[in-house]
Design an enzyme around this catalytic site. Structure first.
Site, PDB file in Angstrom:
ATOM      1  N   ASP A 288      43.847  41.168  39.134  1.00 40.14           N
ATOM      2  CA  ASP A 288      43.541  39.961  38.559  1.00 40.14           C
ATOM      3  C   ASP A 288      44.769  38.949  38.283  1.00 40.14           C
ATOM      4  OD1 ASP A 288      41.136  38.245  37.305  1.00 40.14           O
ATOM      5  OD2 ASP A 288      42.431  38.633  35.559  1.00 40.14           O
TER       6      ASP A 288
ATOM      7  N   GLU B 151      44.841  38.380  43.173  1.00 41.81           N
ATOM      8  CA  GLU B 151      44.294  37.148  43.133  1.00 41.81           C
ATOM      9  C   GLU B 151      45.355  35.949  42.761  1.00 41.81           C
ATOM     10  OE1 GLU B 151      40.941  35.008  40.200  1.00 41.81           O
ATOM     11  OE2 GLU B 151      42.379  36.299  39.615  1.00 41.81           O
TER      12      GLU B 151
END
EC number: 3.2.1.1
Length: 887
Positions: free
Chosen positions: A666, A691
């Site tokens: 993330d 990400e």
């Protein structure tokens, strides 16, 4: 979190019984297959079906006596030796359509009732809450006690779950009624409908259903009943928040005179699973030495066997020479299709196959209609035959895989692969040297990266052809959870197809892991190879992206034991599992002396040295951040040795304890990619993806054609990880948005005639997607153009890169179209390094040919693949997209 037990609510309400179809008396037409293989083809047709449940079927021993005619004479032979016998469970998925209705009515004077119902049978749960006068934001609250119907249970402190009940015996409607407390300060009632049988959530226009009880409730497009006058209860300012009882009664009578009845319906569809089975028996006929195969099934309607034979120690399909049985046709010179004969009572069908005794096996899948193919757990049905009279065929549970010895060819290939790896390293050093010289060598670096791609593909091709083979059917169940072979660390095999296994609302049930387990077989049969699970740790936010105690794996999605069982279940069906690791930030347990939350508890009880120094919100004493700050929580300083040591230990513990195979990382924009390399080297994931999401380039509100700067930032991050992890191709998603929304398909080719995203520069590290829990779901931060989702999937599921499919789209009306594209990608063995030749990129159409065996077009414009040596046939088509494959 628990859900309402509703076993009493028509437990078998949607268990289908196959109706008997009477087509009149029909004489049995025997099937004769006198086979002599002469053509080799790749294995065909991955299925859209899923496999659960077992049912028994009666079988009769048969033999086929060869004749000079094109058909065979069937005769019973009790002396035949059974060499294979198996009942394969299969499951059909059908769509049932109905409606959700919402009704407000006055049952008695001044007593109002809100009813929510559904016309499709099932275990329906109303997940609901209220908004009070003066509330801001979108959070729910629990309603007053007297508004809660019998059987309701509280979900934490923000919602109620109430089961819908069948109105009456023989009635198909399920309903729940809520008596409205009009004396309270409730401003609106919010709900979603959940199907306990499938775990699906039903919303209104992508959001919660909202029934307003006052006039000025904000309308986000999801209000119900407002257009018909409902909500005329006076302004918010006219309803006091705190009143004595007599005052509230008086005011409620005055303010609710404008309340009006309404009734609204919304269409709903539900995917219903029907369990069936396929019984296969193979016998050796002692008189003819033929292998006699009986296939029998209780599947309704016409069933076609799509089949081929196997020999020479492989499972490659080979087509036999004539004669063929009646109702048999040739499919693209690669397989045969034979329609099974209906049973006399119309309940199911069967067929008999007489095969050459020298063949090693029979491969087949079943075809029910144009978009429905059934197989067994994502693989073809396979019927092995005896290779000698002394070696019986072992069942799947009894076999144990045995590695083969290395051949001289393999040793030689291994040496050649090492040479390629050495060359790749030299090229990587070349890139580094150019960077150190600080020269403008962007084009040189790009060419070097492309050369590395080619060398890596060549090395991987050698690897796939020389890796010691293990029995595909003989893995002990105890060993199936941990595959022995890892092809590479962080980048997978190249043939991955990723499924995001959750959305923004998945945490609300409290049992998401259990719900996912029920879908494992179906996801495997669709062809997915990797599942991305939500963040597993304790979190301040229910979705998991504000982690607190990293070693506490009891979350709103379920318990640690449920998580481990889920991972084991997906391993059992052949799917790898990614954990969602939030490494950029962490929520603190305690305040410092200044009242700032920056001291941590639990097993990783870091102090404020673990927090970056340049975020003024959290007064960290670490070094400055190596990336962008996330201001909602303390940003972790990964330059600290103790932090990196603890994170590496935690990742390795997660691998060992939970069984994860890799990571979705993330907000990797928040810290240097070199730290990611350190973490990947320690945990050695099978697959990892970061990400890295930032804005594309725009000029005066219009997206720029050239997005090289955007994809360069993503590639730079991947380079910083030394290629140990891929990245989501945000560039491709953004360009698809504009190209499809504005009918500007010319954007899908860069100035060099290549795909314009990361997939055009570094395809083996590009994870392509069109939607996720942030961009879509109920957040909708960057939603894909509505109605054009299948064009997006037609692009990413045919192109290189590793495609990711969003959970909400799989279990939606797009299911069959996505399944067909997944089947095509697997069938044609498209992979992350597949070669793309863009054939057309104009205003209203984009077309490309991939690996010279798949052609596709998206957009309203016309395109047909070029005629030549290849024969093209349509494989999948839908609204403004079409895909062909070679025959």
């Amino acid at each position: 979190m628990s859900t309402v037990p509703i076993e009493s609510l028509l437990h078998h309400s949607y268990l289908r019984h196959n109706s008997k179809v009477n087509r009149g008396n029909r004489s049995f037409i025997p099937i004769s297959l006198n086979l002599r293989s002469h053509f080799t083809s790749n294995k065909l047709l991955h299925s859209i079906g899923k496999s659960v449940g077992v049912s028994s079927m009666n079988k009769s021993p048969v033999a086929i006596r060869a004749t000079s005619s094109d058909t065979a004479v069937v005769e019973t032979a009790q002396s035949d030796d059974v060499i294979f016998k198996e009942i394969f469970p299969v499951q059909r998925i059908e769509k049932a359509e109905g409606k959700i209705y919402v009704r407000l009515k006055e049952v008695k004077e001044k007593n109002w009732e809100l009813s929510v119902g559904c016309s499709i049978p099932g275990k329906w749960i109303l997940h609901w809450g209220v908004s009070y006068v003066g509330d801001t934001g979108s959070e729910w609250d629990q309603p007053p006690e007297d508004m809660r119907p019998p059987g309701s249970i509280a979900i934490k402190d923000y919602a109620i779950e109430t089961p819908l009940k069948k109105l009456s015996e023989g009635d198909s409607f399920f309903e729940v009624a809520i008596n409205l407390n009009l004396e309270s300060s409730v401003a609106a009632l919010n709900f979603v409908l959940k199907d306990e049988e499938t775990g699906a959530w039903y919303q209104h226009k992508g959001r919660d259903f909202k029934v307003p009880l006052v006039d000025d409730v904000p309308d986000n497009g999801n209000l119900i009943g407002a257009k018909k006058g409902f909500g005329a209860l006076g302004q918010l300012s006219n309803i006091p928040l705190k009143q004595d009882k007599s005052s509230a009664e008086t005011d409620s009578i005055e303010e609710r005179k404008g309340l009006q009845e309404f009734y609204e319906e919304m269409p709903i569809s539900k995917r219903v699973a029907d369990d069936n089975s396929v019984s296969v028996t193979a016998r050796k006929c002692p008189e003819t030495s033929k292998n006699i195969v009986s296939i029998e099934t209780d599947l309704p309607g016409d069933v076609t066997v799509h089949w081929g034979v196997c020999k020479n120690g492989t499972k490659k399909w080979e087509i036999p020479s004539e004669p063929y049985p009646e109702e048999t046709s040739l499919f693209k010179n690669k397989a045969l299709r034979t329609r099974l004969q209906r049973k006399d009572d119309g309940n199911g069908s069967f067929g008999l196959f007489s095969l050459d005794g020298k063949l090693e096996g029979l491969c087949f899948v079943l075809k029910l209609n144009e978009n429905t193919w059934l197989n067994y757990r994502g693989e073809d049905f396979y019927v092995p035959f005896l290779t000698s009279s002394s070696s019986p065929v072992e069942t799947e549970a009894a076999q144990v895989s045995k590695p083969k010895r290395k051949t001289d060819k393999e040793v030689s290939a291994s040496g050649f692969t090492k040479e390629i790896i050495t060359e790749i390293r030299n090229l990587a050093i070349d890139i580094s040297s150019h960077k150190n010289q600080k020269t403008n060598v962007k084009e040189v670096q790009e060419n070097i990266l492309q050369e590395i791609e080619k060398l890596a593909a060549e090395a991987y091709s050698i690897f796939r052809s020389t890796t010691p083979a293990f029995s595909e059917e003989g893995v002990l169940e105890a060993e199936a959870d941990k595959p022995d072979i890892k092809i590479s660390s962080g980048t997978g095999s190249g043939f991955e197809i990723l499924c995001q296994g959750f959305n923004w609302e998945s945490n609300k049930s409290g049992r998401w892991y259990l719900e996912l387990q029920e879908k494992a077989d179906e996801l495997a049969s669709l062809g997915f190879t990797v599942l991305w699970l939500p963040p597993p740790t304790e979190s301040v936010s229910p979705e998991g992206y504000m982690p607190k105690d990293l070693y506490n794996l009891n979350s709103r999605y379920g318990t640690i034991d449920e998580l481990k069982d889920t991972v084991k279940k997906f391993h059992k069906v052949g799917i790898k599992v990614l954990g969602d690791a939030v490494l950029n930030h962490r929520c603190a347990h305690f305040k410092n002396q200044n009242g700032v939350w920056n001291l941590f508890g639990g097993r990783l009880n870091w102090d404020d040295r673990a927090v970056v120094a340049d975020d003024p919100h959290f007064q960290g004493r670490g070094n400055k951040s190596s990336g962008d700050n996330f201001h909602a929580a303390p940003n972790i300083d990964h330059s600290q040795d103790f932090v990196r040591k603890d994170i590496k230990e935690w990742l390795c513990w997660m691998m060992e304890e939970v069984g994860y195979d890799g990571w979705r990382l993330d907000f990797v924009r928040g810290f240097w990619g070199g730290y990611v390399k350190d973490y990947m080297d320690a945990s050695k994931p099978y697959f990892a993806v970061g990400e890295y999401w930032d804005s594309l380039s725009y000029t005066y509100g219009e997206m720029d054609y050239n997005q090289d700067a955007h994809r360069q930032r993503i590639v730079d991050w991947i380079n910083a990880t030394s290629g140990a992890a891929g990245a989501f191709d945000v560039t491709t998603k953004g360009i698809l948005h504009t190209a499809l929304q504005k009918c500007e398909y010319w954007r899908l080719s860069d100035p060099k005639g290549k795909p314009p995203g990361v997939v055009g520069w570094w395809p083996s590290r590009a994870v392509t997607f069109i939607e996720n829990h942030d961009t879509g779901s109920t957040q909708g931060h960057w939603r894909f153009p509505e109605g054009k989702e299948m064009q997006g999937y037609a692009y990413i599921l045919t192109h290189p890169g590793t495609p990711a499919v969003f959970f909400d789209h799989i279990f939606s009306d797009y299911h069959s179209e996505i399944a067909a594209l997944l089947s095509l990608r697997n069938r044609q063995k498209l992979h992350c390094r597949s070669e793309v030749n863009i054939d057309k990129s104009e205003r209203d159409v984009y077309a490309a040919i991939i690996d010279e065996k798949v052609a596709m077009k998206i957009g309203p414009g016309h395109y047909e693949p070029p005629n030549g040596s290849q024969n093209w046939s349509v494989a999948v088509e839908g609204r403004d997209y079409k895909v062909w494959e070679t025959s």
